[in-house]
Write a protein that holds these residues in place. Structure first.
Motif, PDB file in Angstrom:
ATOM      1  N   LEU A 120       0.831  -1.211   0.000  1.00  0.00           N
ATOM      2  CA  LEU A 120       0.000   0.000   0.000  1.00  0.00           C
ATOM      3  C   LEU A 120       0.864   1.260   0.000  1.00  0.00           C
ATOM      4  O   LEU A 120       0.530   2.247  -0.667  1.00  0.00           O
ATOM      5  N   SER A 121       1.974   1.223   0.734  1.00  0.00           N
ATOM      6  CA  SER A 121       2.898   2.363   0.718  1.00  0.00           C
ATOM      7  C   SER A 121       3.485   2.569  -0.680  1.00  0.00           C
ATOM      8  O   SER A 121       3.610   3.706  -1.149  1.00  0.00           O
ATOM      9  N   LYS A 122       3.821   1.470  -1.326  1.00  0.00           N
ATOM     10  CA  LYS A 122       4.354   1.561  -2.687  1.00  0.00           C
ATOM     11  C   LYS A 122       3.325   2.208  -3.622  1.00  0.00           C
ATOM     12  O   LYS A 122       3.661   3.077  -4.426  1.00  0.00           O
ATOM     13  N   GLN A 123       2.056   1.808  -3.484  1.00  0.00           N
ATOM     14  CA  GLN A 123       1.012   2.392  -4.326  1.00  0.00           C
ATOM     15  C   GLN A 123       0.814   3.871  -4.001  1.00  0.00           C
ATOM     16  O   GLN A 123       0.565   4.675  -4.903  1.00  0.00           O
ATOM     17  N   PHE A 176      -4.462   6.518   0.425  1.00  0.00           N
ATOM     18  CA  PHE A 176      -3.645   5.366   0.815  1.00  0.00           C
ATOM     19  C   PHE A 176      -2.940   5.636   2.138  1.00  0.00           C
ATOM     20  O   PHE A 176      -2.916   4.777   3.021  1.00  0.00           O
ATOM     21  N   MET A 177      -2.358   6.813   2.274  1.00  0.00           N
ATOM     22  CA  MET A 177      -1.647   7.176   3.501  1.00  0.00           C
ATOM     23  C   MET A 177      -2.572   7.072   4.705  1.00  0.00           C
ATOM     24  O   MET A 177      -2.242   6.438   5.716  1.00  0.00           O
ATOM     25  N   LEU A 202     -10.016  -1.100  -1.328  1.00  0.00           N
ATOM     26  CA  LEU A 202      -9.501  -1.043  -2.703  1.00  0.00           C
ATOM     27  C   LEU A 202     -10.595  -1.018  -3.757  1.00  0.00           C
ATOM     28  O   LEU A 202     -10.338  -0.612  -4.898  1.00  0.00           O
ATOM     29  N   GLN A 203     -11.808  -1.427  -3.405  1.00  0.00           N
ATOM     30  CA  GLN A 203     -12.898  -1.417  -4.394  1.00  0.00           C
ATOM     31  C   GLN A 203     -13.184   0.002  -4.887  1.00  0.00           C
ATOM     32  O   GLN A 203     -13.561   0.190  -6.045  1.00  0.00           O
ATOM     33  N   HIS A 252      -6.026  17.179 -12.669  1.00  0.00           N
ATOM     34  CA  HIS A 252      -5.861  15.731 -12.564  1.00  0.00           C
ATOM     35  C   HIS A 252      -4.670  15.392 -11.660  1.00  0.00           C
ATOM     36  O   HIS A 252      -4.699  14.397 -10.931  1.00  0.00           O
ATOM     37  N   SER A 253      -3.653  16.216 -11.695  1.00  0.00           N
ATOM     38  CA  SER A 253      -2.507  16.029 -10.812  1.00  0.00           C
ATOM     39  C   SER A 253      -2.947  16.088  -9.352  1.00  0.00           C
ATOM     40  O   SER A 253      -2.539  15.253  -8.527  1.00  0.00           O
ATOM     41  N   LYS A 254      -3.801  17.047  -9.027  1.00  0.00           N
ATOM     42  CA  LYS A 254      -4.304  17.160  -7.665  1.00  0.00           C
ATOM     43  C   LYS A 254      -5.120  15.924  -7.271  1.00  0.00           C
ATOM     44  O   LYS A 254      -5.012  15.422  -6.155  1.00  0.00           O
ATOM     45  N   GLU A 255      -5.909  15.428  -8.207  1.00  0.00           N
ATOM     46  CA  GLU A 255      -6.709  14.229  -7.919  1.00  0.00           C
ATOM     47  C   GLU A 255      -5.803  13.045  -7.595  1.00  0.00           C
ATOM     48  O   GLU A 255      -6.082  12.269  -6.674  1.00  0.00           O
ATOM     49  N   GLU A 256      -4.715  12.893  -8.334  1.00  0.00           N
ATOM     50  CA  GLU A 256      -3.780  11.791  -8.069  1.00  0.00           C
ATOM     51  C   GLU A 256      -3.125  11.952  -6.694  1.00  0.00           C
ATOM     52  O   GLU A 256      -2.927  10.972  -5.974  1.00  0.00           O
ATOM     53  N   ARG A 257      -2.808  13.188  -6.329  1.00  0.00           N
ATOM     54  CA  ARG A 257      -2.248  13.428  -5.001  1.00  0.00           C
ATOM     55  C   ARG A 257      -3.267  13.050  -3.935  1.00  0.00           C
ATOM     56  O   ARG A 257      -2.920  12.451  -2.911  1.00  0.00           O
ATOM     57  N   ASP A 258      -4.529  13.391  -4.171  1.00  0.00           N
ATOM     58  CA  ASP A 258      -5.585  13.017  -3.234  1.00  0.00           C
ATOM     59  C   ASP A 258      -5.678  11.498  -3.078  1.00  0.00           C
ATOM     60  O   ASP A 258      -5.945  10.993  -1.981  1.00  0.00           O
ATOM     61  N   HIS A 259      -5.442  10.768  -4.162  1.00  0.00           N
ATOM     62  CA  HIS A 259      -5.437   9.304  -4.085  1.00  0.00           C
ATOM     63  C   HIS A 259      -4.303   8.829  -3.170  1.00  0.00           C
ATOM     64  O   HIS A 259      -4.486   7.903  -2.372  1.00  0.00           O
ATOM     65  N   ALA A 260      -3.139   9.460  -3.300  1.00  0.00           N
ATOM     66  CA  ALA A 260      -2.006   9.098  -2.438  1.00  0.00           C
ATOM     67  C   ALA A 260      -2.369   9.321  -0.971  1.00  0.00           C
ATOM     68  O   ALA A 260      -2.056   8.486  -0.109  1.00  0.00           O
ATOM     69  N   ILE A 261      -3.046  10.422  -0.700  1.00  0.00           N
ATOM     70  CA  ILE A 261      -3.446  10.733   0.677  1.00  0.00           C
ATOM     71  C   ILE A 261      -4.430   9.687   1.198  1.00  0.00           C
ATOM     72  O   ILE A 261      -4.368   9.291   2.370  1.00  0.00           O
TER      73      ILE A 261
END
Length: 183
Positions: free
Chosen positions: A14-17, A61-62, A124-125, A50-59
């Motif tokens: 999950l950290s890797k993702q 996971f965190m 993850l769903q 879209h860059s911000k959305e990807e960062r939000d995805h990282a958050i």
């Protein structure tokens, strides 16, 4: 008392993702800067959102890792690849990034299933559904550029595409959201 509710291997995966999502964010940010530099402010704005959305995805996971008693590992974010040569290459790269990301999400789902980690499988769903949307959005970019004329598009067509993407929603309309009133 140990309150960690993730296996070490799941925590690492999950950290890797999380770090993959940060890389995606940097990639879209670099594409947005590239598009802006060429005068495509609308396309640049779309890619930066879209860059911000990807960062939000990282958050996401965190936060999930921490909520399950783990500690996310932040890695150095690799530099994005060189600027695209044209809009076709840019939009094709966006699609490729999304497909690659989908495959990584699927591997996480498989790991959660193998470990019978139903909380993580359920978490993850959301990402499985999100990747459907992300791939659809990327395909729509490619289609819109093809309709505009691709690499041979007229200035007028590219201007219209740029304006369209400036105000385009960040979410794709999906068949799963259709109703009899709104097919």
């Amino acid at each position: 008392m140990n309150t960690k509710r993730l296996s070490d291997s799941m925590e690492q995966a999950l950290s890797k993702q999380m770090n993959v999502e940060l890389f995606q964010s940097h990639t879209y940010l670099s594409y947005g800067i590239w598009a802006n530099d060429l005068g495509y402010g609308g396309i640049g704005n779309f890619l930066m959102r879209h860059s911000k959305e990807e960062r939000d995805h990282a958050i996401k996971f965190m936060q999930y890792i921490m909520n399950r008693g783990g500690k996310p590992t932040i890695e150095a974010v690799p530099a994005p690849s060189a600027d695209p040569q044209n809009l076709t290459e840019c939009f094709n790269s966006v699609f490729k990034h999304e497909v690659d990301n989908t495959e990584k999400i699927y591997r996480l789902v498989e790991l959660a299933f193998e470990q019978k980690d139903w909380a993580t499988w359920n978490f993850l769903q959301w990402f499985v559904k999100e990747q459907i949307e992300e791939e659809t959005l990327a395909m729509e970019l490619i289609d819109k550029l093809k309709i505009a004329g691709g690499d041979r598009a007229s200035d007028e067509s590219l201007f219209a595409l740029d304006k369209d993407l400036e105000t385009a929603p960040d979410d794709a309309e999906l068949a799963r959201d259709a109703t009899s009133e709104k097919p």
